[in-house]
Each structure stands twice: as structure tokens, then as C-alpha cells.
Scaffold this active site. Structure first.
Site, mmCIF file in Angstrom:
data_model
loop_
_atom_site.group_PDB
_atom_site.id
_atom_site.type_symbol
_atom_site.label_atom_id
_atom_site.label_comp_id
_atom_site.label_asym_id
_atom_site.label_seq_id
_atom_site.Cartn_x
_atom_site.Cartn_y
_atom_site.Cartn_z
ATOM 1 N N ASP A 1 0.766 -1.393 0.034
ATOM 2 C CA ASP A 1 0.042 -0.025 -0.009
ATOM 3 C C ASP A 1 0.825 1.088 0.005
ATOM 4 O O ASP A 1 2.171 1.235 0.072
ATOM 5 C CB ASP A 1 -0.934 -0.076 1.163
ATOM 6 C CG ASP A 1 -2.126 0.792 0.996
ATOM 7 O OD1 ASP A 1 -3.268 0.573 1.577
ATOM 8 O OD2 ASP A 1 -2.208 1.570 0.051
HETATM 9 C C1 GLC Z 1 -4.422 4.283 -0.373
HETATM 10 C C2 GLC Z 1 -5.399 3.113 0.163
HETATM 11 C C3 GLC Z 1 -5.311 1.954 -0.794
HETATM 12 C C4 GLC Z 1 -5.370 2.425 -2.127
HETATM 13 C C5 GLC Z 1 -3.751 3.043 -2.267
HETATM 14 C C6 GLC Z 1 -3.490 3.716 -3.681
HETATM 15 O O1 GLC Z 1 -3.711 4.544 0.867
HETATM 16 O O2 GLC Z 1 -4.849 2.590 1.216
HETATM 17 O O3 GLC Z 1 -6.606 1.262 -0.567
HETATM 18 O O4 GLC Z 1 -5.399 1.308 -3.244
HETATM 19 O O5 GLC Z 1 -3.461 3.944 -1.250
HETATM 20 O O6 GLC Z 1 -4.241 4.799 -3.625
#
Ligand code: GLC
Length: 715
Positions: free
Chosen positions: A266
Site C-alpha cells: 500500500d
Molecule cells: C491508499 C489506500 C489503498 C489504495 C492506495 C493507492 O492509501 O490504502 O486502498 O489502493 O493507497 O491509492
């Protein structure tokens, strides 16, 4: 077909590491085309390195993506196309109800159709990967991200996960043959929905028997359906942050489940190993994540800053790097990017398909199938010839598409006011107050409702108070909204409460002041259209709660998946002091998992079991469901099973099947479910997935609290 092993040989070690790195496109071409979904950092990376990363996130749009890909392919040395990823979680530009609402449909086929339209609009806009489905099981309404989940039950979440994956990628074994197929990324692995105290990013404690029985199955279901990517979660799970948690990343994901797809962290989740306190330098940080087979580091720079030291010191090998890079190159090859880096990208198709009538119609249908009717004192459906009033912050607002709606535009949505106006309904409409006002405009209210008997009061939470980073300690409607409802009620008006919400809400203060409750959730683009059809009976309710509505936030986390304890007080009968319950409020939620009314009236009787079950046998349970009304309808028949003899505690019931059954007015259908041994097996803390012989109870009904039951023995 590109030979990815040959391509791998052309890369320098640094270029391999850069394939394992993902940033917003802004860092590549200097344009601010990427959506920021986390804390921004500056990276110790030079421009030449940025020009050789393997993928970008947060963008969409045929023209933008084409320009970026062209710029990148011109500037990068290796000419390996970028993978374009984005969070398209309930629609790209045509926005559907939030995933929690899609869960409420209990309609896997609807979820697949929504994912398909989402894939089409994404693919023509240049997107290759969506960071969806989010399958984290949630049972705490304080957690803002319940909005992105499909609820509190593992079977419902697993079926929804499979439906989303099929809709995005195409049928298993046929993936990516259609130009509109995009890659699904199941997230957040693992256990993110169980954040302690409902506080986002907080630590998670889940014992192994519960992790395997309840929390892991939805991720596994997505992978069994062919999902090609997994995203690690921010949270520590049982003491170790997921991106460095070898037990779930290696033992379970790579070994037990034999997943050979790509794992992406993430946003800065690798970097946050440092914040968690697990590391204090880039080399250690990179070592932990690479040894957990995290193939792509999203929005942090420890792989590129730490790899030289790790290789020099023999702490990781180039062979390990090659395994990660080949998994990434395989994705690009599966999408045919080496032959066509633009895939389905098309400005012409964007003009033709985005927000087209067919997509808007599905958005309307989705509202009809996800809105939950929780109460109806014979006031709904309304009569079109009767004048009504519509009041409240959501009476005429476009801020209803949801907090995380990709390229969705609030103003392109159909509000309640728009829909009713277009249908020539005679009504008065006024906002009367904003969500956070101190008080409402009483004079305006009286003026708006004095000449009608029925009032739609459209209230809810601000959509920007839901989703990531938006945990709440109070889950009631704002005071001014509760006061508005009570005032309308005090004026002897019939109240139809319509809720716009991204989480279960505490309704106890107003539930007795209203004659009907519709949980609309955040509806996406066609909220008003779908709600009009439901309120006037042009369509019938069929949705059920995918997550219970607590009596009070104090009950959170709360779920129907609950245990009898040694001193049960589950029926709130007020039994003795030394029992498990609250002395100042009910034990049970205000509205249970699986609850939802219809304009039809379904009556269950004649439950039958085919007999006791032997180990390798399948038995059946059937029930007659009658529609004793004059309205055709669809009932969501649910089957729960309760184990009575076990080696670790087992929930009082677990959902083991559900069926959407159309039953016309004054008709009856017999609904049958099969029961097999795998439905009865369960995990213990020694990872054994087994079941003891003994008594079981099967419950078939309209919700987790209203059902008929029958017993059988496993012999
Ligand atoms: C965000 C979220 C995740 C998302 C990623 C990219 O912080 O936790 O669900 O896909 O970053 O945007």
C-alpha cells in the site's frame, strides 16, 4: 508474445529495482495528473531513475495516459511500457453505489455487471490495473473504510470478491482476452478491517483460528477466481506489519495458497515499517519487504536506496530480485503491453461509452438493488397524486456519489430533487439545514411542510467523513438532523427517512419518530433516479444489511458472528447479573445483519432436512417461501449453520448460503440449499481444518435474526 526472460536479461540491476517501484506520474512527467491518496514525501531519486520505474498510480484519461506512456517510452532506456494503476472501486466516471451498498444487494451477478462497466470505462481511459476488490471483513462502524468493504460476513465478501474479479478480468482461464479486461488487485492483505478501536491504520490482533476461519477466506476467494495482484495492508497483524509479515506473505500467500502473482505494497506501507519502529534505515526496510516477496514498493524509496548494500552484503540475491521482476513483467505480457502499450485506450470510445445511457441505467438499477428498507409503517410506496415535501441536507444535493469515486463528478449525479422534478411530482423542497449547522430554519420548515401529510427527510453523513483516514467515535446523525426529524414528527407528519451514509449509523434517538427508513448509502451517479423508483413502487426493495446497525457505538465492534460465552445474555431478556451483556443498553444491534424489508410480504414455513449427514455426503435443507402480498418481489433467502460440538469456540451461527428468489404476488416457492462437509469444517489454532461428529442446527430465513430452524447430525 514477448519473451520476458530475454527482456529481463537486458535490464541492469538498478533497472530491475526500478521495475519494483511505483510512484505518482507527477514524478515522471512533472504534470499533476495523479490522485494523491496518502501522505506525500520527497524521494531521494534522480530524474533518470524516475524515468525507468515500472508503474504509476492514480491516473486515468485516454489523452493523459497516452501522453505519459509516449513520454516514458521515449525517455526510458529499456522501453518497457508502464503499468497504469488506479483506485476504481465502485465505478470510473459512471459511479455506482459504494461497495458496502453493493454488498447489501447480496447479488453477485449485479456486482459482476458493475465491475464490468467499471472495467470498460477504465480500460478505454488507459487504466490497466484497479486496486479493487477491497475484501477486508469489517464489524466496526467507527472505521471509515467499512464504506469500501462488502461487510461483516466472510461468505458474502468472498462471493462479492469473486464477482468483482470476474467483472474486471473476465472469466477465469479466459482473462484479458477482451480488450476491456483489466487486472484486479485484492486488498488489503491482511485483516485491515479489524483495526483496534476502529481507528484507521491501528494494530490488529486476530488469533490464527479466527484469521483462517473468518478473515482470510475472502482474499483466498479472489485469488481462486484468478485475481492477479494482492496489496499489503498498513496495519501490524499480530505484532508484525503486513509488508514484513512472513507468516501471511510467505507461509500462507506464497506457500499454502501458491500465489505466483504480484504483491504491491500500500502507499508507503514499506516505508512505514520504519514508522512502525521495525527498522531505522533503508537497507533493513527493503530487506524485510523483499524477503516477504513484496514485488512493488508503492510511493516510498527504500528498495532503490537500500538494494546495493543488501546485494553487496549478500542479504538478498539478484535471483530474488529476478523472481519479483519476472512476476511484474508477466503481468505486462499478459496484458499484451509489449505489443501494444496503449491496450484499449481510446478517446473516441471515451466519448461514446463514458456515462452513456446504458451505464447510467445500470447505476439506477444498482441503487434499486442496494438501498435497504429497514422500516415501513405502511407509508411506502407513496402515491404520485399526493403532494409531499422533501427536506434535509440531502434533499437536493449532488454530494451523494461517495468519498472515493475515481473520475466521478458530483454534479453529474441525479439528486432526489432532480429525479422528482423530472417526474412531475407535486412537492415542496428545501434543505432547511446543513449537516453541521447549529440549528435548522424552523420558519422555512413550517412553510415547506404545512400543506402536506408526508415528508421525506433526507439526511446522513458528509461523504468526505467516510473512507480512508475517517474513523469516527460517534456514529449518530448530527444533532441538527436529529432535531429536524423530531420536529417534523412533532408536527404530526408521516416521516420517510432517507439516509445517505458510508457506514452503519446509530438511529436509536429517531427510530420511533419515523414511519419508514431507507438506507440509501452513498448512491453513486443515479441516486435520485433509483430512490424515486423505489419510493413510488416502480421497483421493489430486495437488499439486506451487509453489516449490522449497532444500537449504540459502544457496542462496536459488533456482528452477528458472535459467541455464546459461558454466561450468555444474547436474547436481552434481562436475565441475571452474572451474564455477558450491558446493564444500560441492549446486547444486540438495532438492526441485524441480513435484515431488509420489501413491499412484498414473505412468509417462511415447512422447513425440511433430508436427513443426517455422513462424512462424504451432501444433504439438503428446503423451506417454502410464500409471497402473501399483491406485489411481485425478490427475497434474499439466507441459510445459517450452527455447530453444537467443537474443539474451539464457534459462532452461534455462520452464513453458509444465500439465494435471490423472485416470488410473484400470492405465489410460493420451495427454496433448497445443499450442505456439504466443507461448510461444517473449521480451523483451530493448530491450523487443522476439521469437524467433529455431532449435532448441527440449520437456520433458513429472511435475516440473521428471523428464520426457521431444523437439526441434523453429522454421523
Ligand atoms: C491508499 C489506500 C489503498 C489504495 C492506495 C493507492 O492509501 O490504502 O486502498 O489502493 O493507497 O491509492
Amino acid at each position: 508474445m514477448a519473451d520476458i526472460n530475454e527482456i529481463l536479461k537486458t535490464l541492469t540491476l538498478e533497472e530491475k529495482i526500478l521495475q519494483m517501484t511505483q510512484y505518482l506520474p507527477d514524478f515522471i512527467d512533472g504534470n499533476d495528473s495523479g490522485e494523491i491518496t496518502g501522505t506525500m514525501y520527497s524521494f531521494d531519486i534522480n530524474q533518470e531513475q524516475f524515468l525507468n520505474v515500472g508503474s504509476v498510480l492514480g491516473l486515468g484519461g485516454a489523452k493523459t495516459v497516452r501522453e505519459l506512456q509516449d513520454f516514458y517510452l521515449e525517455k526510458s532506456r529499456h522501453k518497457i511500457p508502464l503499468l497504469i494503476m488506479n483506485d476504481v472501486i465502485h465505478g470510473y466516471r459512471t459511479i455506482f453505489p459504494i461497495p458496502l451498498a453493493i454488498g447489501a444487494s447480496f447479488d453477485d451477478e449485479l456486482a459482476e455487471r458493475i465491475a464490468r462497466v467499471t472495467a470498460v470505462e477504465s480500460a478505454i481511459s488507459g487504466i490497466h490495473v484497479t486496486f479493487s476488490p477491497m475484501v477486508d471483513l469489517v464489524n466496526d462502524a467507527r472505521f471509515g473504510r467499512v464504506m469500501e468493504s462488502t461487510g461483516e460476513d466472510p461468505l458474502l465478501n468472498a462471493n462479492m470478491a469473486k464477482a468483482f474479479v470476474r467483472g474486471y478480468q473476465g472469466e477465469k482461464g479466459q482473462e484479458f482476452k477482451d480488450e476491456y479486461d483489466i487486472i484486479a488487485c485484492v486488498k488489503h492483505f491482511a485483516g485491515y478491517g479489524k483495526v483496534t478501536a476502529g481507528r484507521d491504520y491501528n494494530y490488529v490482533e486476530i488469533p490464527d483460528y479466527l484469521l483462517r476461519q473468518t478473515y482470510l477466506p475472502p482474499y483466498k476467494a479472489a485469488l481462486d477466481e484468478g485475481c492477479r495482484m494482492v496489496m499489503t495492508s498498513f496495519n501490524a497483524l499480530n505484532g508484525i506489519p503486513s509488508s514484513a509479515n512472513s507468516y501471511i506473505m510467505n507461509d500462507i500467500l506464497r506457500k499454502e495458497w501458491a500465489f505466483d502473482g504480484v504483491v504491491i505494497s500500500d502507499w508507503n506501507a514499506v516505508g512505514e515499517l520504519w514508522q512502525h519502529g521495525l527498522t531505522d534505515n533503508s537497507a533493513d526496510t527493503a530487506e524485510k519487504a523483499i524477503n516477504c516477496n513484496v514485488d512493488i514498493e508503492m510511493m516510498s524509496d527504500h528498495y532503490i536506496k537500500g538494494y546495493k548494500q543488501l546485494i553487496d552484503e549478500g542479504r538478498i540475491t539478484e535471483e530474488q530480485i529476478d523472481v519479483c521482476v519476472l512476476r511484474i513483467l508477466k503481468l505486462k505480457e499478459e496484458l499484451g503491453l509489449f505489443e501494444n502499450p496503449y491496450r484499449a485506450l481510446s478517446e473516441e470510445k471515451e466519448k461514446e461509452l463514458i456515462l452513456c445511457e446504458e451505464h447510467r441505467n445500470l447505476a439506477t438499477e444498482s441503487v434499486e438493488k442496494t438501498a435497504v428498507l429497514l422500516k415501513n409503517n405502511d407509508i411506502l410506496p407513496l402515491n404520485k397524486n399526493e403532494k409531499i415535501a422533501i427536506v434535509g441536507p440531502f434533499a437536493d444535493t449532488h454530494n451523494i456519489i461517495g468519498a472515493w469515486s475515481c473520475k466521478g463528478v458530483n454534479e453529474e449525479s441525479t439528486s432526489i430533487y432532480n429525479a422528482f422534478k423530472n417526474k412531475n411530482i407535486d412537492f415542496n423542497c428545501a434543505k432547511i439545514c446543513d449537516i453541521e449547522d447549529e440549528c435548522f430554519d424552523e420558519q422555512k420548515l413550517i412553510e415547506t411542510i404545512k400543506d402536506v401529510d408526508k415528508v421525506i427527510v433526507a439526511v446522513g453523513e458528509n461523504q468526505d467523513d467516510t473512507g480512508e483516514g475517517n474513523s469516527k467515535g460517534i456514529i449518530k446523525l448530527s444533532k441538527v438532523q436529529e432535531d429536524l426529524v423530531k420536529k417534523v414528527h412533532s408536527m404530526n407528519k408521516k416521516v420517510v427517512l432517507v439516509l445517505f451514509n458510508g457506514r452503519p449509523l446509530d438511529l436509536k434517538n429517531i427510530i420511533d419518530c419515523v414511519d419508514a427508513v431507507i438506507v440509501a448509502w452513498f448512491t453513486g451517479t443515479e441516486g435520485g433516479s433509483g430512490l424515486y423508483n423505489l419510493i413510488y413502487g416502480e421497483s421493489n426493495f430486495s437488499a439486506k444489511l451487509p453489516m449490522c446497525f449497532p444500537y449504540d457505538v459502544a457496542q462496536c465492534p459488533v456482528s452477528y458472528i458472535d459467541y455464546i460465552t459461558g454466561r450468555p445474555k444474547r436474547d436481552d431478556s434481562g436475565s441475571g447479573r452474572y451474564t455477558s451483556g450491558y446493564i444500560d443498553m441492549p446486547n444486540l444491534p438495532l438492526f441485524a445483519f441480513g435484515e431488509g424489508l420489501s413491499y412484498s410480504k414473505f412468509v417462511y414455513d415447512n422447513i425440511q432436512i433430508s436427513g443426517d449427514m455422513e462424512e462424504n455426503q451432501t444433504i439438503t435443507v428446503s423451506v417454502d417461501v410464500s409471497n402473501v402480498s399483491d406485489v411481485d418481489g425478490v427475497e434474499t433467502v439466507q441459510m445459517y449453520i450452527s455447530d453444537k460440538v467443537f474443539r474451539v469456540i464457534r459462532p452461534m451461527k455462520e452464513l453458509k448460503g444465500y439465494k435471490k428468489v423472485r416470488i410473484n404476488a400470492n405465489d410460493k416457492k420451495t427454496v433448497t440449499f445443499e450442505i456439504n462437509i466443507d461448510m461444517l469444517k473449521y480451523y483451530d489454532n493448530d491450523k487443522k481444518f476439521e469437524v467433529e461428529k455431532g449435532e448441527f442446527e440449520v437456520m433458513v430465513g429472511t435475516s440473521s435474526k428471523e428464520y426457521l430452524s431444523v437439526k441434523f447430525n453429522l454421523i
